[in-house]
Scaffold this active site. Sequence first.
Site, PDB file in Angstrom:
ATOM      1  N   ARG A   1       4.772   2.174  -2.010  1.00 16.25           N
ATOM      2  CA  ARG A   1       4.486   2.711  -0.666  1.00 16.25           C
ATOM      3  C   ARG A   1       5.513   2.118   0.294  1.00 16.25           C
ATOM      4  O   ARG A   1       5.821   0.921   0.194  1.00 16.25           O
ATOM      5  CB  ARG A   1       3.049   2.363  -0.224  1.00 16.25           C
ATOM      6  CG  ARG A   1       1.975   3.170  -0.970  1.00 16.25           C
ATOM      7  CD  ARG A   1       0.596   2.994  -0.359  1.00 16.25           C
ATOM      8  NE  ARG A   1       0.399   3.804   0.824  1.00 16.25           N
ATOM      9  CZ  ARG A   1      -0.683   3.696   1.614  1.00 16.25           C
ATOM     10  NH1 ARG A   1      -1.624   2.806   1.350  1.00 16.25           N
ATOM     11  NH2 ARG A   1      -0.818   4.473   2.661  1.00 16.25           N
TER      12      ARG A   1
ATOM     13  N   ASP B   1       0.647  -2.476   9.635  1.00 14.74           N
ATOM     14  CA  ASP B   1       1.360  -2.360   8.358  1.00 14.74           C
ATOM     15  C   ASP B   1       2.748  -2.974   8.436  1.00 14.74           C
ATOM     16  O   ASP B   1       3.303  -3.413   7.441  1.00 14.74           O
ATOM     17  CB  ASP B   1       1.456  -0.895   7.929  1.00 14.74           C
ATOM     18  CG  ASP B   1       0.144  -0.478   7.305  1.00 14.74           C
ATOM     19  OD1 ASP B   1      -0.788  -0.151   8.059  1.00 14.74           O
ATOM     20  OD2 ASP B   1       0.034  -0.548   6.078  1.00 14.74           O
TER      21      ASP B   1
ATOM     22  N   ASN C   1       0.985   1.325  12.200  1.00 15.32           N
ATOM     23  CA  ASN C   1      -0.375   1.224  11.656  1.00 15.32           C
ATOM     24  C   ASN C   1      -0.884   2.640  11.388  1.00 15.32           C
ATOM     25  O   ASN C   1      -0.200   3.628  11.669  1.00 15.32           O
ATOM     26  CB  ASN C   1      -1.290   0.457  12.613  1.00 15.32           C
ATOM     27  CG  ASN C   1      -2.603   0.047  11.961  1.00 15.32           C
ATOM     28  OD1 ASN C   1      -2.604  -0.520  10.865  1.00 15.32           O
ATOM     29  ND2 ASN C   1      -3.722   0.348  12.580  1.00 15.32           N
ATOM     30  N   LYS C   2      -2.080   2.729  10.868  1.00 14.73           N
ATOM     31  CA  LYS C   2      -2.672   4.010  10.463  1.00 14.73           C
ATOM     32  C   LYS C   2      -2.541   5.088  11.535  1.00 14.73           C
ATOM     33  O   LYS C   2      -2.724   4.801  12.719  1.00 14.73           O
ATOM     34  CB  LYS C   2      -4.145   3.754  10.122  1.00 14.73           C
ATOM     35  CG  LYS C   2      -4.951   4.941   9.680  1.00 14.73           C
ATOM     36  CD  LYS C   2      -4.332   5.704   8.531  1.00 14.73           C
ATOM     37  CE  LYS C   2      -4.016   4.849   7.325  1.00 14.73           C
ATOM     38  NZ  LYS C   2      -3.115   5.545   6.363  1.00 14.73           N
TER      39      LYS C   2
HETATM   40  O1  MRU Z   1      -3.190   3.878   4.200  1.00 19.66           O
HETATM   41  P1  MRU Z   1      -3.840   2.520   4.268  1.00 19.66           P
HETATM   42  O2  MRU Z   1      -5.316   2.560   4.080  1.00 19.66           O
HETATM   43  O3  MRU Z   1      -3.153   1.532   3.359  1.00 19.66           O
HETATM   44  O4  MRU Z   1      -3.584   2.025   5.749  1.00 19.66           O
HETATM   45  C1  MRU Z   1      -4.055   0.748   6.108  1.00 19.66           C
HETATM   46  C2  MRU Z   1      -3.870   0.428   7.538  1.00 19.66           C
HETATM   47  O5  MRU Z   1      -3.280   1.165   8.291  1.00 19.66           O
HETATM   48  C3  MRU Z   1      -4.381  -0.908   8.003  1.00 19.66           C
HETATM   49  O6  MRU Z   1      -4.777  -0.852   9.334  1.00 19.66           O
HETATM   50  C4  MRU Z   1      -3.265  -1.953   7.870  1.00 19.66           C
HETATM   51  O7  MRU Z   1      -2.728  -1.946   6.581  1.00 19.66           O
HETATM   52  C5  MRU Z   1      -3.733  -3.319   8.206  1.00 19.66           C
HETATM   53  S1  MRU Z   1      -4.759  -4.005   6.964  1.00 19.66           S
HETATM   54  C6  MRU Z   1      -5.141  -5.595   7.389  1.00 19.66           C
END
Ligand code: MRU
Length: 366
Positions: free
Chosen positions: A110, A258, A268-269
């Site tokens: 990823r 992230d 972030n998401k």
């Molecule tokens: O696609 P994902 O579920 O891996 O996305 C995760 C996020 O966006 C979290 O907010 C981020 O990784 C922080 S986790 C402590």
Amino acid sequence: MKDIAAENKDLPMSLLQNEGNTSVVPLRWEKHVLYLLDQRLLPHEETWLAYRSARDVAKAIRNMVVRGAPAIGITAAFGMVLAAYGLKHKDKALFVEKWLEEAAFMLQARPTAVNLKWAVERLKKLARRHYELSPGDLAAILEKEAISIWTEDVRSNLAIGFHGQALLPEKGGVLTHCNAGGLATGGYGTALGIIRAAISKGNEINVIADETRPWLQGARLTAWELIKDGIAVTLVVDGAAGFLMQKGRIRAVVVGADRIAANGDVANKIGTYTVAELAKANNIPFYVAAPVSTIDPVTPSGDHIPLEERGAGEITSFAGKEIAAPGVGVQNPVFDITPHHLITAIITELGVLTPPYGPGIYACFS
Ligand code: MRU
């Protein structure tokens, strides 16, 4: 063969329990096998899948068996340990060549969460430093390092919780987006770690979880792990955040990250940026919680962060059923960038960073 994990008294679970905290963890390491809690099946099924090869671990990361930036990093580290134990070459040069091929494959799993790269590069550096060791001895050293990466992450989360809890209101709604909890880390969580710490101190916080389309990390994962911990949580659709802010039902926002660029821009998401703009418009503090391993000091700004896009099927179907009109075009960016000027503070294990972020981020690495 020695079971290093069993000998390590500082393992994350015992660390969490010793500190009087509870939290789910997304992985287990037992006798050279990595077990991942299949997060795609939560909250209805708790299934642990066993992994014995780096390739399968990389695919598990790609396919969202495990997700969340720090959890991906820790998982990738154990994947590289599996690669080292699995390579049978006695010839050292060939062993290293093949192990580096596994590392290259892992790095492709990823693109956005920098923790994956950070963890794999940390193991590569260690392998370079101990090049003279036999493959078996090198694998054992890498195993210890992966366990340290995990343990350090839990310690960081406890420290983030400690630093961040003082920023949350004594009472009222706190919104979080996606899942930045125990499931997304080595345990305890970053954003949810702060919420856990504030609640255990006595704050009367009403946690509000965005459902987080399309993988529903909020509805499935954040809600599940908080309820398991006895923390009340209210679920809302992603589009409700602005309305709830206008009505005074949200007093603060806390999310994970992230990747954080050198200027404080945060990946972030998807949907995080929208929430940050709404928080600014409604005069509500917007906090980002992340360990230093999520900071990428060589990436100058959010413009340079690679943002993952995933398949159309994640949006056009739901629970295995087609829901969108056949033939519709789809875009599925899964992360966005929140510009630093929308962020009230970034909470790391080293302390609370406030604007301007450049100097504080620089200091984290000096
Ligand atoms: O696609 P994902 O579920 O891996 O996305 C995760 C996020 O966006 C979290 O907010 C981020 O990784 C922080 S986790 C402590």
